[in-house]
Scaffold this motif. Structure first.
Motif, PDB file in Angstrom:
ATOM      1  N   LEU A  35       0.826  -1.100   0.009  1.00  0.00           N
ATOM      2  CA  LEU A  35      -0.119  -0.013  -0.095  1.00  0.00           C
ATOM      3  C   LEU A  35       0.847   1.303   0.028  1.00  0.00           C
ATOM      4  N   LYS A  36       1.930   1.136   0.932  1.00  0.00           N
ATOM      5  CA  LYS A  36       2.779   2.358   0.675  1.00  0.00           C
ATOM      6  C   LYS A  36       2.034   3.571   1.262  1.00  0.00           C
ATOM      7  N   ALA A  37       1.332   3.488   2.362  1.00  0.00           N
ATOM      8  CA  ALA A  37       0.436   4.307   2.859  1.00  0.00           C
ATOM      9  C   ALA A  37       0.107   4.143   4.346  1.00  0.00           C
ATOM     10  N   PRO A  38       0.293   5.136   5.261  1.00  0.00           N
ATOM     11  CA  PRO A  38      -0.099   4.952   6.372  1.00  0.00           C
ATOM     12  C   PRO A  38      -1.677   4.736   6.626  1.00  0.00           C
ATOM     13  N   ASP A  39      -2.165   3.883   7.685  1.00  0.00           N
ATOM     14  CA  ASP A  39      -3.643   3.857   7.905  1.00  0.00           C
ATOM     15  C   ASP A  39      -4.389   4.907   7.511  1.00  0.00           C
ATOM     16  N   GLU A  40      -4.137   6.287   7.913  1.00  0.00           N
ATOM     17  CA  GLU A  40      -4.850   7.377   7.784  1.00  0.00           C
ATOM     18  C   GLU A  40      -5.110   7.732   6.509  1.00  0.00           C
ATOM     19  N   ARG A  41      -4.256   7.461   5.339  1.00  0.00           N
ATOM     20  CA  ARG A  41      -4.131   7.662   3.942  1.00  0.00           C
ATOM     21  C   ARG A  41      -4.744   6.590   2.881  1.00  0.00           C
ATOM     22  N   PHE A  42      -4.928   5.815   3.577  1.00  0.00           N
ATOM     23  CA  PHE A  42      -5.739   4.591   2.813  1.00  0.00           C
ATOM     24  C   PHE A  42      -7.139   5.087   2.262  1.00  0.00           C
ATOM     25  N   PRO A  43      -7.342   4.937   0.939  1.00  0.00           N
ATOM     26  CA  PRO A  43      -8.552   5.396   0.392  1.00  0.00           C
ATOM     27  C   PRO A  43      -9.642   4.868   0.189  1.00  0.00           C
ATOM     28  N   ILE A  44     -10.332   4.904   1.721  1.00  0.00           N
ATOM     29  CA  ILE A  44     -11.344   3.916   1.875  1.00  0.00           C
ATOM     30  C   ILE A  44     -12.787   4.559   0.973  1.00  0.00           C
ATOM     31  N   ARG A  45     -12.711   5.936   1.191  1.00  0.00           N
ATOM     32  CA  ARG A  45     -13.883   6.582   0.459  1.00  0.00           C
ATOM     33  C   ARG A  45     -14.023   6.003  -1.024  1.00  0.00           C
ATOM     34  N   GLU A  46     -13.006   6.118  -1.644  1.00  0.00           N
ATOM     35  CA  GLU A  46     -13.017   5.487  -3.071  1.00  0.00           C
ATOM     36  C   GLU A  46     -13.242   4.076  -3.050  1.00  0.00           C
ATOM     37  N   ILE A  47     -12.714   3.437  -2.192  1.00  0.00           N
ATOM     38  CA  ILE A  47     -12.835   1.845  -2.198  1.00  0.00           C
ATOM     39  C   ILE A  47     -14.209   1.302  -1.971  1.00  0.00           C
ATOM     40  N   GLU A  48     -14.909   2.255  -1.130  1.00  0.00           N
ATOM     41  CA  GLU A  48     -16.278   1.950  -0.754  1.00  0.00           C
ATOM     42  C   GLU A  48     -17.224   2.583  -1.705  1.00  0.00           C
ATOM     43  N   HIS A  49     -16.927   3.651  -2.575  1.00  0.00           N
ATOM     44  CA  HIS A  49     -17.690   3.901  -3.627  1.00  0.00           C
ATOM     45  C   HIS A  49     -17.725   2.698  -4.846  1.00  0.00           C
TER      46      HIS A  49
END
Length: 271
Positions: A35-49
């Motif tokens: 992922l190369k991203a900390p937890d807070e920068r995971f793109p959950i909004r786009e994934i959920e969309h």
């Protein structure tokens, strides 16, 4: 059920690639690595969309793993491998999805070898092997999917003679993989394609993609009850040719109900 693994090599930088592939592939479960991203920068909004619930275990700049489930929320059952409480690398996450345990892993690269990084790889591999034995003992459906950073056989590397000293192909690492599989796991891709050269990774350098100079690094290991349902195992290699693609291509398996199992050509017949 379609389960995929994809080393995305930067989930935010390659988010358009991931979202395009999710829409086309319609996988039910997706394991992501690097992922190369900390937890807070995971793109959950786009994934959920895109229609997926997700759990993730991030890390700034390096590593990071996630499990996505289409139309549902994966239930996290483990974060990190047991055996080393001081290991800070985000390399393993596990979820319960529709009566199955799915472990998503990103095994260390280990280069340069020999050296401390190679030693860490072998220790991590042993921890995975120990934990995998515990999972098998539960006699429940389990899938261990991800980037194992090992080419198990010469069929899994374009020029084996050039890789003999590399941490991805050294005898110690290949032996570790074979010991793991020998516990009772099924290597899904190799089972359905026993004699084919199949690659899941092509380096960005030296025109590796254009020359098809690839490696098979991404694997599915299936517990016996899951292996009995295996109907297909393939690589979406065309994704590697997309603009701003990862150096890995998505790899996937298809599982069917036991009563409907029909394996693809190349599958060993029982009896």
């Amino acid at each position: 059920m379609k389960i995929a693994t994809f080393n995305i090599n930067g989930v935010n930088g390659r988010l358009p690639v991931l979202l395009r592939w999710l829409a086309e592939a319609e996988a039910d479960v997706v394991c992501l690595q690097e992922l190369k991203a900390p937890d807070e920068r995971f793109p959950i909004r786009e994934i959920e969309h895109a229609g997926y619930g997700a759990i993730w275990h991030g890390q700034k700049s390096w590593n990071g793993v996630a499990i996505l489930a289409r139309g549902k929320e994966p239930i996290e059952t483990r974060r990190g491998l047991p055996g080393d409480p001081d290991d800070s690398h985000s390399r393993y996450i596990e979820a319960a999805i529709e009566g199955m345990l799915v472990g998503c892993l990103y095994l260390p690269n280990g280069n340069p070898a020999p050296g401390p990084k190679f030693d860490y790889k072998l220790r991590w591999f042993q921890r995975l092997t120990d934990y995998a034995a515990e999972l098998l003992a539960l006699e429940i459906p389990v899938v261990l999917a991800g980037d194992y950073n090992v080419m198990p056989t010469e069929l899994d590397v374009y020029k084996p003679e050039r890789w003999t000293g590399d941490a991805l192909f050294r005898p110690e690492v290949r032996d570790a993989f074979h010991v793991l599989v020998a516990q009772g796991w099924t290597d899904a891709l190799r089972t359905l394609h026993p004699d084919e050269r199949i690659y899941t990774f092509w380096d960005y350098f030296r025109n590796a993609w254009g020359r098809n100079a690839g490696l098979r690094l991404d694997h599915f290991l299936l517990s016996p009850s899951v292996a009995a349902r295996l109907a297909a195992a393939e690589v979406d290699r065309q994704v590697r040719g997309w603009d701003k693609a990862s150096d890995h291509a998505p790899t996937w398996i298809e599982l069917v109900d036991g009563s409907r199992t029909k394996r693809r050509k190349g599958t060993p017949k029982s009896g």
